[in-house]
Design a protein around this motif. Structure first.
Motif, mmCIF file in Angstrom:
data_model
loop_
_atom_site.group_PDB
_atom_site.id
_atom_site.type_symbol
_atom_site.label_atom_id
_atom_site.label_comp_id
_atom_site.label_asym_id
_atom_site.label_seq_id
_atom_site.Cartn_x
_atom_site.Cartn_y
_atom_site.Cartn_z
ATOM 1 N N ALA A 139 0.834 -1.199 0.000
ATOM 2 C CA ALA A 139 0.000 0.000 0.000
ATOM 3 C C ALA A 139 0.872 1.254 0.000
ATOM 4 C CB ALA A 139 -0.922 -0.002 1.217
ATOM 5 N N VAL A 140 0.456 2.239 -0.789
ATOM 6 C CA VAL A 140 1.207 3.487 -0.935
ATOM 7 C C VAL A 140 0.466 4.618 -0.231
ATOM 8 C CG1 VAL A 140 1.999 5.217 -2.601
ATOM 9 C CG2 VAL A 140 2.277 2.800 -3.092
ATOM 10 N N SER A 141 1.223 5.464 0.476
ATOM 11 C CA SER A 141 0.636 6.628 1.148
ATOM 12 C C SER A 141 1.440 7.866 0.783
ATOM 13 C CB SER A 141 0.635 6.422 2.667
ATOM 14 O OG SER A 141 1.969 6.396 3.154
ATOM 15 N N PHE A 142 1.093 9.007 1.391
ATOM 16 C CA PHE A 142 1.767 10.266 1.100
ATOM 17 C C PHE A 142 3.267 10.190 1.367
ATOM 18 C CE2 PHE A 142 -2.525 12.123 2.329
ATOM 19 C CZ PHE A 142 -2.917 12.299 1.007
ATOM 20 N N VAL A 143 3.668 9.387 2.355
ATOM 21 C CA VAL A 143 5.082 9.362 2.719
ATOM 22 C C VAL A 143 5.934 8.663 1.667
ATOM 23 C CG1 VAL A 143 4.690 9.593 5.196
ATOM 24 C CG2 VAL A 143 4.733 7.328 4.165
ATOM 25 N N ALA A 144 5.302 8.024 0.665
ATOM 26 C CA ALA A 144 6.078 7.505 -0.469
ATOM 27 C C ALA A 144 6.711 8.664 -1.225
ATOM 28 C CB ALA A 144 5.181 6.679 -1.389
ATOM 29 N N ASP A 145 5.962 9.758 -1.355
ATOM 30 C CA ASP A 145 6.521 10.956 -2.006
ATOM 31 C C ASP A 145 7.599 11.595 -1.146
ATOM 32 O OD1 ASP A 145 5.011 10.677 -4.264
ATOM 33 O OD2 ASP A 145 3.507 12.172 -3.719
ATOM 34 N N VAL A 146 7.484 11.493 0.183
ATOM 35 C CA VAL A 146 8.535 11.994 1.076
ATOM 36 C C VAL A 146 9.838 11.255 0.790
ATOM 37 C CG1 VAL A 146 9.298 12.149 3.485
ATOM 38 C CG2 VAL A 146 6.937 12.734 2.887
ATOM 39 N N TYR A 147 9.748 9.925 0.646
ATOM 40 C CA TYR A 147 10.936 9.116 0.322
ATOM 41 C C TYR A 147 11.556 9.606 -0.989
ATOM 42 C CZ TYR A 147 13.897 5.021 -0.481
ATOM 43 O OH TYR A 147 14.966 4.199 -0.697
ATOM 44 N N ALA A 148 10.723 9.784 -2.009
ATOM 45 C CA ALA A 148 11.227 10.192 -3.322
ATOM 46 C C ALA A 148 11.874 11.569 -3.269
ATOM 47 C CB ALA A 148 10.082 10.177 -4.325
ATOM 48 N N LEU A 149 11.300 12.467 -2.510
ATOM 49 C CA LEU A 149 11.884 13.804 -2.384
ATOM 50 C C LEU A 149 13.247 13.743 -1.708
ATOM 51 C CD1 LEU A 149 8.645 15.744 -1.387
ATOM 52 C CD2 LEU A 149 10.044 16.223 -3.405
ATOM 53 N N GLY A 150 13.369 12.892 -0.696
ATOM 54 C CA GLY A 150 14.665 12.721 -0.045
ATOM 55 C C GLY A 150 15.695 12.127 -0.991
ATOM 56 N N ALA A 151 15.266 11.125 -1.777
ATOM 57 C CA ALA A 151 16.179 10.500 -2.737
ATOM 58 C C ALA A 151 16.594 11.489 -3.813
ATOM 59 C CB ALA A 151 15.505 9.284 -3.362
ATOM 60 N N LEU A 152 15.659 12.303 -4.262
ATOM 61 C CA LEU A 152 15.977 13.316 -5.276
ATOM 62 C C LEU A 152 16.961 14.338 -4.727
ATOM 63 C CD1 LEU A 152 15.467 14.649 -8.047
ATOM 64 C CD2 LEU A 152 13.528 15.848 -7.007
ATOM 65 N N LEU A 153 16.720 14.798 -3.499
ATOM 66 C CA LEU A 153 17.627 15.771 -2.880
ATOM 67 C C LEU A 153 19.027 15.170 -2.742
ATOM 68 C CD1 LEU A 153 18.202 18.447 -1.472
ATOM 69 C CD2 LEU A 153 17.263 17.468 0.643
ATOM 70 N N GLU A 154 19.103 13.918 -2.330
ATOM 71 C CA GLU A 154 20.398 13.247 -2.197
ATOM 72 C C GLU A 154 21.123 13.209 -3.539
ATOM 73 O OE1 GLU A 154 21.876 9.216 0.027
ATOM 74 O OE2 GLU A 154 20.203 9.005 -1.373
ATOM 75 N N TYR A 155 20.384 12.907 -4.596
ATOM 76 C CA TYR A 155 20.959 12.835 -5.938
ATOM 77 C C TYR A 155 21.468 14.209 -6.399
ATOM 78 C CZ TYR A 155 21.074 12.001 -11.007
ATOM 79 O OH TYR A 155 21.459 11.909 -12.320
ATOM 80 N N LEU A 156 20.720 15.264 -6.075
ATOM 81 C CA LEU A 156 21.069 16.601 -6.560
ATOM 82 C C LEU A 156 22.256 17.211 -5.839
ATOM 83 C CD1 LEU A 156 17.485 18.120 -6.994
ATOM 84 C CD2 LEU A 156 18.966 17.226 -8.787
#
Length: 936
Positions: free
Chosen positions: A264-281
Motif C-alpha cells: 500500500a502506498v501513502s503520502f510518505v512515499a513521495d517523502v521518500y522520493a523527495l529525499g532521494a531526489l535531494l540526495e541525488y542533486l
C-alpha cells in the motif's frame, strides 16, 4: 493464448500478481496452470513477471506488447494537425508514450503547447480510463509549480493524448549542474517542489514517480512538476480506474520500498522520493557546506529514506518545514530531541525558567574549560543559540498551551538572559533577539517590542555589529508597521540609511522591502513612487536574494498594486476609475502568488481577502473566494490552534469578507469566535477584530451591543497605547453609531475629540489629514448645537482646503448637515450620490459600508417633500432587507423603519411581526430637533 486474445484478462491477472508476494504468486500461477484453457495465460504471465524483475513497467511494456499494437506509428506525426494544433517535433519519450511540441494553427491566437500521446499498447493493456487518469489528476490541480492540462482526446488509431502547457526548460538535475548551484540553492528548489507536491496531497493525490526527469526548471528558475501518469488517489470516495489494472512504473532509484514491494502506498512515499531526489542533486555540492551543515542535510535525507513509512517525516509539509529550518539555520526536529531528551517533559511541567537555566548551566562548564579557545567558544555559542531558539519556539501559546501573558513574560525573560550573556557571540545575540522579536510581533505585542528595543543595553548591541544585514532594524520596522505606526517606521528607515551610507546594495534593498508597506501610508503618492524605485532596483539585483526574500517582495508588490487600485476608486467614488483589465491582471497575479505562499505565511489570509475584493469589483462570484478563505482559516486554526493571534487575525479577515459579501450572520459568528479567543489570551492587535464585530452587530440590529464593543475597543486602544490614527477611528465609529439615535452621546464624544485634535501636531494623526478631521468634527458640533446655517457655510468655505486622506465620506456629511437644516431636496441629492455605485434600488450593501441608514434618510426626505409613495416603497425595501437578515422584534433596524412609517403614516407590511416603536425624536430637524451645548 496470445497477448492480443484477451488483453483484459491478462491485465487483470498481471495487476493482481504484482500486488502479491512471491509465494502467493507461485500458488496463483499453479492454480491457473491446472486449467488447460488457462495454461497459455499462465505461461505468458510467468514471462511478464520475469521481464518485470528488476525493471519498471515502462520496460515491460516495450518488451512485451509494443510491436503488436503499432506504437511506432506515433513516431511519425510531425506536421499532423490535432484539433487546433499542428505537431512540430518530438521533445520527449518514455515507456508509456511520446511528447510532441505543437503550435496553435487555427489563427485564433498564438499558443505553444506540449501534446503527450500514450502508446496504443498501454491503452490496450490498461484501458482508456486508466491512461486518462493523468489528465484527471492534472485537471484537479491548479498550482503555479505543476504543469497545467488544457485538453484531452483520442486518435482514430486508438492512441489517447492530452494537451499540456509547454514548459521551456531542463530537468532539475541538468539545471543544477549547468548553473553549478550550491546546496542551499538546491534546497530552495526542493522546498518549492514540496509546495507543489503538498498541493497534490491536499486533494489526496500521491505523485508516486518523483524523479529528475519529472521535475523541470524553466528559464526563469521556476520549478514545474510533470508526469502524474502513475499517481494514486488515496480518497476512497474517488474512483481510480486503475484499481483493476494498475500501471506500475515508479523509478527504482527514487521509489519507496513499499512501491517496489507493491504494498500500500501513502503520502510518505513521495517523502521518500523527495529525499532521494535531494540526495541525488547535492552529491557534488559538499564543498559549499561546512561539516555541520552537511551532516544535518544528510540526516534529513536519511529520515526521508527510512524503509518503514512510519519512521519518515509524516508529511511533505513537515519535510518542507525541516528544510526551511535547515536553510535558515534554525533548530531541526531531530536536534531538539537528541540534544535535550527531557526538554518537552519540562515544557509540560511549565518550569520555563528552569529550562532556560538548565540549558545555560549545562553549557557553562564547557565554556569555562575552553574559554580561551575562540573557535570552541563560537561553537558553544551556536549550540546555546540553537537551544534558545528551540525554547523560543515552544513559547508559542499554540504549542505550550499557556496564556499569552505567560508566553510574553517568558520571551521577555529570555531577552534579558541573552543581553546579559557572556557566552553568546554578538552574532548569536542578534539572531536570538530577532527570534524573540518575531515571536512577540506574531503575538501582537508591538508595544512590548518597542519597550525592549528602547533599553539602553539593547542599543549597545544594535550599535556593535551592523553585519547581520540590519535584521533587527527590519524587525523593528515590521513591528511599527504592524502597529500601524507608518510614520515612525519610515523615520526609522531613514535613520539607518543616514547612519550607514556605505551599506551594500542587498542590505539597502532588504530594508526597502521591509518599509515598503509604510511608504504609501506615510507619504501618500510620493511614497508610492519611492516604492516603485526600490522595487525596480530589487528586480535588477534579483540574484542577490533568496526565494524567500523574493516572495516577501512579491507580496509587497501585490499589496501596493491593490492599495493604489483601490485608492483610485475611493478618490473617484466610482468603481469605473479602474478598468476591468487592470483588475483582471491583479486578480491573476494574486492567484499565482497564492500558489507559492504557505498557509503559515502572515500575509496568506490578507492575499485571499485581496482576491475576494478584486473578484467582487469584477462582478465575479466573490462568494467562492469567501469559501476558499474560510477553508484556509480552518487549516490555519488546525496548525496554530484557535487561540493563536494568527488564527484570530485570520478569522477577522474572514469576518470582514463575509461582512462585505452581505453574509452578516456568518460575519457575526466568526467575529464572536475570534473575540472569545482574543479575550482568552488577552490579545488586542490593531483592534480590527473589534471593528468588524461591532459592524456585524450593528448590521443585524444589535445596536446596544455594537456600541458596547466599539467602546471596549476605544478603552483597549488607550490601554495598549494604540497610535493616534487608531484611537481616532474608534471614536469616529462611536460618533456615527450614536449621531442619529442618541445624539447626546455623540455630542459628548465630539467635544472630547475637538479638544484632543486641537492638541495634535500636523503629522500626529498618522495617515489622516488633521485639518479635514477637525473640519468634520467642528461642523457636526455646530449642527448639534442648532447652528445649521453656520455648519453648512463652514463646510462649504473650507471643503477645498482638505485632501483625500480622510476617514469620513464628504457626501455623508453633506447629507447629514442639509437634512438637519431641513433642506430635504439637498439631502436627497447627496444621499443618491452615496448609492451611485448601486445598479438596482434594492441593493442595500456595498463594500464601503452598510447603506441601510442612507435609504432611511432618503425615505424621510421623500416623505417630507410629499412623495409618500416613493418613501413607502423605499421603507418596505429597508424593512425586507433587515427582516431577511434577522426577523426578530428586537432588531433595531426593523424598529427604526416601523417608527418612520408610523410617524409619516406610510403603509408597511411587517409580515405579522409585532415590531415595537422607538422614540421618534431622531426624525426632528430644523428648529424642532434637540439642541446641545449653548447653541452658540
Amino acid at each position: 493464448m496470445h497477448i492480443t486474445d484477451d488483453k483484459k484478462d491478462l491485465a487483470h491477472h498481471f495487476s493482481a500478481l504484482l500486488d502479491m508476494g512471491e509465494a502467493a504468486q507461485q500458488a496463483y500461477l499453479e492454480h491457473l496452470s491446472s486449467d488447460a484453457d488457462s495454461a497459455a495465460l499462465s505461461r505468458q504471465l510467468r514471462l511478464m513477471l520475469k521481464a518485470d524483475d528488476g525493471k519498471d513497467f515502462d520496460t515491460l511494456i516495450n518488451n512485451q506488447v509494443t510491436k503488436l499494437t503499432g506504437d511506432d506509428a506515433l513516431e511519425n506525426l510531425s506536421g499532423e494537425t490535432i484539433g487546433a494544433f499542428t505537431l512540430k517535433q518530438v521533445i520527449g519519450r518514455g515507456g508509456m508514450g511520446i511528447v510532441y511540441e505543437a503550435h496553435r494553427s487555427d489563427g485564433v491566437f498564438e499558443q505553444r503547447v506540449a501534446i503527450k500521446f500514450v502508446y496504443p499498447s498501454v491503452t490496450a493493456l490498461s484501458g482508456r480510463e486508466t491512461v486518462f487518469f493523468e489528465a484527471r489528476c492534472l485537471g484537479q490541480l491548479a498550482h503555479h509549480h505543476i504543469v497545467s492540462i488544457l485538453d484531452a482526446g483520442q486518435l482514430p488509431s486508438g492512441a489517447c493524448y492530452f494537451v499540456m502547457e509547454f514548459i521551456e526548460g531542463v530537468s532539475i538535475d541538468k539545471y543544477c549542474k549547468e548553473k553549478q548551484l550550491s546546496a542551499h540553492r538546491i534546497v530552495d528548489l526542493v522546498i518549492t517542489l514540496c509546495t507543489a507536491i503538498e498541493a497534490a496531497h491536499h486533494i489526496n493525490i500521491v505523485h508516486s514517480d518523483i524523479k529528475p526527469n519529472n521535475v523541470v526548471v524553466d528559464h526563469q528558475g521556476q520549478v514545474k512538476v510533470l508526469d502524474f501518469g502513475i499517481a494514486k488517489i488515496l480518497d476512497e470516495s474517488i474512483s481510480d480506474p486503475r484499481d483493476g489494472a494498475k500501471i506500475k512504473g515508479s523509478t527504482k532509484q527514487f521509489a519507496a520500498p513499499e512501491q517496489l514491494n507493491h504494498d500500500a502506498v501513502s503520502f510518505v512515499a513521495d517523502v521518500y522520493a523527495l529525499g532521494a531526489l535531494l540526495e541525488y542533486l547535492i552529491q557534488d555540492t559538499h564543498s559549499s557546506l561546512n561539516n555541520t551543515q552537511h551532516r544535518e542535510l544528510l540526516h534529513i535525507i536519511s529520515l526521508c529514506k527510512q524503509d518503514k513509512p512510519e519512521q519518515r517525516y509524516q508529511s511533505v509539509a513537515a519535510l518542507r518545514q525541516e528544510l526551511e529550518n535547515w536553510r535558515d539555520n534554525r533548530v531541526l526536529s531531530f536536534q531538539a530531541r537528541y540534544s535535550l531528551p527531557s526538554f518537552w517533559k519540562l515544557m509540560q511541567r511549565n518550569v520555563w525558567q528552569s529550562v532556560l537555566a538548565v540549558m545555560l548551566v549545562v553549557t557553562l562548564p564547557v565554556i569555562s574549560i575552553y574559554q580561551y579557545q575562540l573557535s570552541v567558544q563560537q561553537a558553544q555559542s551556536a549550540e546555546v543559540e540553537k537551544h534558545l531558539s528551540s525554547f523560543i519556539r515552544y513559547t508559542d501559546p499554540a504549542i505550550a498551551q499557556q496564556p499569552m501573558s505567560t508566553s510574553v513574560q517568558m520571551l521577555t525573560d529570555t531577552f534579558d538572559e541573552v543581553l546579559g550573556s557572556d557566552i553568546l557571540t554578538q552574532a548569536s545575540q542578534h539572531r536570538i533577539i530577532g527570534d524573540i522579536f518575531e515571536s512577540l510581533i506574531g503575538l501582537g505585542e508591538y508595544r512590548k517590542v518597542r519597550d525592549l528595543s528602547e533599553r539602553e543595553e539593547f542599543q549597545t548591541v544594535m550599535d556593535i555589529d551592523p553585519t547581520q544585514e540590519f535584521a533587527l532594524t527590519r524587525y523593528l520596522i515590521d513591528n511599527d508597521i504592524s502597529d500601524a505606526r507608518f510614520t515612525e517606521s519610515y523615520a526609522r528607515y531613514n535613520r539607518i540609511m543616514d547612519n550607514y551610507p556605505d551599506m551594500g546594495e542587498r542590505e539597502k534593498l532588504l530594508l526597502g522591502v521591509s518599509v515598503s508597506r509604510a511608504l504609501r501610508e506615510a507619504l501618500g503618492d510620493e511614497g508610492l513612487e519611492l516604492w516603485r524605485g526600490i522595487n525596480q532596483t530589487f528586480h535588477k539585483n534579483s540574484e542577490l536574494f533568496s526565494e524567500q526574500e523574493h516572495l516577501a517582495n512579491r507580496v509587497s508588490e501585490i499589496r501596493h498594486t491593490y492599495s493604489a487600485l483601490y485608492r483610485r476608486i475611493e478618490i473617484e467614488e466610482d468603481e469605473r476609475a479602474v478598468t476591468d483589465s487592470e483588475k483582471k491582471r491583479l486578480l491573476l497575479s494574486v492567484n499565482e502568488l497564492l500558489a507559492s505562499v504557505p498557509l503559515t505565511h502572515p500575509s496568506y489570509a490578507q492575499l485571499i481577502l485581496i482576491v475576494y475584493r478584486v473578484a467582487d469589483l469584477l462582478g465575479q462570484n466573490s462568494g467562492d473566494y469567501v469559501v476558499n478563505l474560510k477553508s484556509a482559516i480552518n487549516e490555519i486554526a488546525n496548525i496554530f490552534g484557535r487561540n493563536h493571534p494568527i488564527t484570530i487575525d485570520g478569522l477577522t479577515k474572514l469576518a470582514r469578507a463575509q461582512y462585505e459579501n452581505g453574509l452578516f450572520a456568518d460575519a457575526l459568528a466568526n467575529s464572536q469566535n475570534a473575540y472569545i479567543s482574543a479575550s482568552n489570551i488577552g490579545y488586542f492587535g490593531t483592534g480590527a477584530l473589534w471593528y468588524y464585530y461591532s459592524q456585524a452587530l450593528y448590521a443585524l440590529g444589535f445596536r446596544e451591543e455594537s456600541i458596547s464593543i466599539a467602546q471596549e475597543a476605544l478603552t483597549l486602544g488607550y490601554k495598549n497605547n494604540s497610535n493616534n490614527a487608531e484611537l481616532y477611528e474608534y471614536q469616529f465609529d462611536l460618533v456615527w453609531n450614536s449621531l442619529e439615535f442618541t445624539p447626546e452621546d455623540s455630542y459628548s464624544i465630539l467635544e472630547s475629540l475637538n479638544a484632543w485634535l486641537s492638541d495634535l501636531g500636523e503629522d500626529d494623526l498618522g495617515k489622516y489629514d488633521l485639518k479635514a478631521e477637525k473640519l468634520f468634527v467642528s461642523v457636526t458640533l455646530l449642527s448639534l448645537k442648532g447652528q445649521f446655517d453656520n455648519s453648512v457655510n463652514a463646510f462649504s468655505k473650507h471643503i477645498d482646503d482638505i485632501n483625500d486622506t480622510r476617514l469620513w465620506s464628504m457626501d455623508v456629511v453633506w447629507e447629514y448637515l442639509y437634512r438637519k437644516q431641513g433642506n430635504y431636496a439637498k439631502s436627497i441629492e447627496y444621499s443618491k450620490r452615496q448609492t451611485g455605485l448601486h445598479t438596482v434600488a434594492d441593493i442595500l450593501f456595498h463594500q464601503n459600508g452598510l447603506y441601510q441608514d442612507t435609504y432611511l434618510w432618503q425615505a424621510q426626505a421623500l416623505a417630507e417633500l410629499g412623495r409618500k409613495e416613493e418613501a413607502a416603497e423605499l421603507l418596505q425595501i429597508c424593512f425586507d432587507f433587515s427582516y431577511q437578515l434577522r426577523a426578530e422584534a428586537d432588531n433595531f433596524w426593523l424598529q427604526v423603519v416601523a417608527t418612520i412609517s408610523d410617524y409619516y403614516q406610510l403603509p408597511l407590511d411587517t409580515y405579522e411581526l409585532d415590531v415595537p416603536l422607538i422614540d421618534n425624536s431622531f426624525l426632528l430637524t430644523g428648529g424642532e430637533q434637540p439642541i446641545f451645548g449653548q447653541g452658540e
